[in-house]
Each structure stands twice: as structure tokens, then as C-alpha cells.
Scaffold this motif. Structure first.
Motif, short mmCIF file in Angstrom:
data_model
loop_
_atom_site.label_atom_id
_atom_site.label_comp_id
_atom_site.label_asym_id
_atom_site.label_seq_id
_atom_site.Cartn_x
_atom_site.Cartn_y
_atom_site.Cartn_z
N CYS A 97 0.84 -1.19 0.00
CA CYS A 97 0.00 0.00 0.00
C CYS A 97 0.88 1.25 0.00
O CYS A 97 2.10 1.16 0.13
CB CYS A 97 -0.90 0.01 1.24
N GLY A 98 0.24 2.39 -0.17
CA GLY A 98 0.92 3.67 -0.03
C GLY A 98 1.94 3.97 -1.11
O GLY A 98 1.79 3.61 -2.28
N GLY A 99 3.00 4.66 -0.68
CA GLY A 99 4.03 5.13 -1.61
C GLY A 99 4.78 4.01 -2.30
O GLY A 99 5.13 4.12 -3.47
N GLY A 154 -11.51 -3.38 -7.86
CA GLY A 154 -12.66 -4.24 -7.69
C GLY A 154 -12.87 -5.27 -8.78
O GLY A 154 -13.89 -5.94 -8.81
N TYR A 155 -11.93 -5.43 -9.68
CA TYR A 155 -12.10 -6.39 -10.76
C TYR A 155 -11.64 -7.78 -10.36
O TYR A 155 -12.20 -8.76 -10.80
CB TYR A 155 -11.34 -5.91 -12.00
N ALA A 156 -10.61 -7.88 -9.54
CA ALA A 156 -10.08 -9.17 -9.10
C ALA A 156 -10.27 -9.29 -7.60
O ALA A 156 -10.46 -8.31 -6.89
CB ALA A 156 -8.61 -9.29 -9.47
N THR A 157 -10.21 -10.51 -7.12
CA THR A 157 -10.38 -10.76 -5.69
C THR A 157 -9.12 -10.34 -4.94
O THR A 157 -8.03 -10.78 -5.27
CB THR A 157 -10.63 -12.26 -5.45
N PRO A 158 -9.29 -9.50 -3.91
CA PRO A 158 -8.13 -9.10 -3.12
C PRO A 158 -7.57 -10.29 -2.33
O PRO A 158 -8.29 -11.19 -1.94
CB PRO A 158 -8.68 -8.03 -2.17
N THR A 159 -6.27 -10.27 -2.11
CA THR A 159 -5.62 -11.32 -1.33
C THR A 159 -4.91 -10.65 -0.16
O THR A 159 -4.96 -9.43 0.01
CB THR A 159 -4.59 -12.08 -2.19
N SER A 160 -4.21 -11.45 0.63
CA SER A 160 -3.48 -10.87 1.75
C SER A 160 -2.30 -10.01 1.26
O SER A 160 -1.91 -9.06 1.91
CB SER A 160 -2.97 -11.97 2.69
N ASP A 161 -1.74 -10.35 0.11
CA ASP A 161 -0.64 -9.56 -0.46
C ASP A 161 -1.13 -8.31 -1.17
O ASP A 161 -0.44 -7.31 -1.22
CB ASP A 161 0.16 -10.40 -1.45
N ARG A 162 -2.31 -8.40 -1.75
CA ARG A 162 -2.87 -7.30 -2.52
C ARG A 162 -4.24 -6.95 -1.97
O ARG A 162 -5.23 -7.55 -2.34
CB ARG A 162 -2.96 -7.68 -3.98
N SER A 163 -4.27 -5.95 -1.10
CA SER A 163 -5.53 -5.56 -0.47
C SER A 163 -6.40 -4.82 -1.46
O SER A 163 -6.01 -4.58 -2.60
CB SER A 163 -5.25 -4.68 0.76
N GLU A 164 -7.56 -4.41 -0.99
CA GLU A 164 -8.46 -3.71 -1.90
C GLU A 164 -8.28 -2.20 -1.87
O GLU A 164 -8.90 -1.50 -2.64
CB GLU A 164 -9.91 -4.07 -1.59
N GLY A 165 -7.41 -1.70 -1.03
CA GLY A 165 -7.21 -0.25 -0.97
C GLY A 165 -5.84 0.17 -1.46
O GLY A 165 -4.90 -0.62 -1.50
N TRP A 166 -5.75 1.44 -1.83
CA TRP A 166 -4.49 1.99 -2.29
C TRP A 166 -3.66 2.53 -1.14
O TRP A 166 -2.44 2.52 -1.20
CB TRP A 166 -4.74 3.12 -3.29
N SER A 167 -4.33 3.03 -0.11
CA SER A 167 -3.59 3.61 1.01
C SER A 167 -3.46 2.60 2.14
O SER A 167 -4.25 1.66 2.25
CB SER A 167 -4.30 4.87 1.51
N CYS A 168 -2.49 2.84 2.97
CA CYS A 168 -2.25 1.97 4.11
C CYS A 168 -3.27 2.28 5.20
O CYS A 168 -3.71 3.43 5.34
CB CYS A 168 -0.84 2.18 4.66
N PRO A 169 -3.66 1.27 5.98
CA PRO A 169 -4.60 1.54 7.07
C PRO A 169 -3.96 2.49 8.07
O PRO A 169 -2.77 2.40 8.37
CB PRO A 169 -4.88 0.17 7.69
N ALA A 170 -4.76 3.42 8.55
CA ALA A 170 -4.26 4.42 9.50
C ALA A 170 -3.98 3.77 10.84
O ALA A 170 -4.73 2.92 11.31
CB ALA A 170 -5.27 5.54 9.66
N SER A 171 -2.90 4.17 11.44
CA SER A 171 -2.60 3.63 12.77
C SER A 171 -3.44 4.38 13.80
O SER A 171 -3.86 5.51 13.60
CB SER A 171 -1.12 3.78 13.09
N SER A 172 -3.70 3.75 14.92
CA SER A 172 -4.57 4.35 15.93
C SER A 172 -3.89 5.46 16.70
O SER A 172 -4.53 6.20 17.43
CB SER A 172 -5.06 3.26 16.89
#
Length: 182
Positions: A97-99, A154-172
Motif C-alpha cells: 500500500c501507499g508510496g 474491484g475487478y479481481a479478488t483481493p488477497t493478503s498480499d494485494r488488499s483492496e485499498g491503495w492507502s495503508c490503514p491508518a494507525s490508531s
């Protein structure tokens, strides 16, 4: 009839043809060129470049040198494109994800563009094997790019290596409690 001395004309032609080797005549002979004569088309053989009195050996030598240089340039372009495509196999950073994902996706696009660049050069210089290699580089770059992009749109099924988002999940913002060594 005309008062031309055809024997003398034919002797000149024979003399010109005798000064050129058979290999040069066969290598540089052209197809039959149609010529207009009195409103109808007449097939007239083209005169080989080697048999023309104005053709020089230096012009043909520079043309063949240009072909050699063009062929080398085509192969160098292919080598650059193949090297970049191989470099994607050894991409040093994870790109979930991310940069880093943006960098990897841009690199796959750049590899596809390098493949196109080399494909145009190899097509122009008629380098068949190099052209096929260039097209394989284009396909490789597009395939690696599609592997990253398709799950995120959204065209292919996301996997653990390739998530469905472009950005990284925000840390708490709360640091995780690590056990303190005693």
C-alpha cells in the motif's frame, strides 16, 4: 526508324554491366517498374543501383553502416527494456500500500513504455527476434501492473498480499504495549 547506332548503345550497356559483379546485381536488383509509354503501361526492368553510373561505393557503404548502427541501437534498446523488466522481479521493497505501491505501479508502467520504445525501434530496423522480446517486455510490464491494480479497482479478488485499498490503514496513534524485559 531512327538513325541511332544501336550496336554502340548496347556495347555501352554491356560495358556497364561487366563492371559490376553478379552478386551486386542480384543483391540490389529491384522489381519490375511499370513505365507509361503512349498511354499504356509497359513493364520495364529497373536498373540496379550498382549498374547506374552515378551510384558510388561510398554511398552504399554508408547505407550499410547506418543499417548496422541502427541494428545495434535496436538491440541496446531491447537490452535496456529487458533489464528493467528483470529488475521488477527483484523489487527491493514490499508494495502492499501507499508510496511503495505507487512506486511499483509506476515502475511497471515505465517497463511497459520501455518495451514499446524498443518495439518501435526494432520494427523500424526489421529485427524480428528483438521485436518479439520487446513485445514480451510490454506484456510483462502490463501483467505486473494489472496484478497490482485489478484487485484495487474491484475487478479481481483481493488477497493478503494485494488488499483492496491503495492507502495503508491508518494507525490508531496509540503505541502498542510491548513487554518490558526484566
Amino acid at each position: 526508324m531512327s538513325d541511332r547506332n544501336w550496336e554502340a548503345e548496347m556495347a555501352k550497356i554491356d560495358k556497364q554491366l561487366a563492371s559490376v559483379s553478379d552478386e551486386a546485381l542480384l543483391a540490389e536488383s529491384k522489381a519490375v517498374v511499370p513505365a507509361k509509354a503512349g498511354g499504356r503501361t509497359v513493364a520495364a526492368p529497373a536498373v540496379p543501383a550498382a549498374a547506374r553510373p552515378s551510384a558510388s561505393a561510398s554511398a552504399s557503404a554508408s547505407a550499410s553502416a547506418a543499417q548496422v548502427v541502427g541494428a545495434w541501437r535496436g538491440w541496446v534498446k531491447v537490452a535496456i527494456a529487458v533489464g528493467a523488466a528483470a529488475g521488477l522481479m527483484f523489487w527491493p521493497w514490499p508494495a502492499p500500500c501507499g508510496g511503495s505501491l505507487l512506486g511499483f505501479t509506476a515502475a511497471t508502467g515505465a517497463v511497459a513504455l520501455l518495451g514499446l520504445w524498443s518495439a518501435f525501434g526494432t520494427w523500424r530496423h526489421r529485427l524480428g527476434l528483438a521485436h518479439v522480446a520487446s513485445l514480451l517486455v510490454v506484456v510483462w510490464g502490463l501483467a505486473l501492473g494489472a496484478r497490482e491494480v485489478l484487485p484495487r479497482i474491484g475487478y479481481a479478488t483481493p488477497t493478503s498480499d494485494r488488499s483492496e485499498g491503495w492507502s495503508c490503514p491508518a494507525s490508531s496513534g496509540i503505541p502498542s504495549a510491548a513487554p518490558v524485559p526484566r
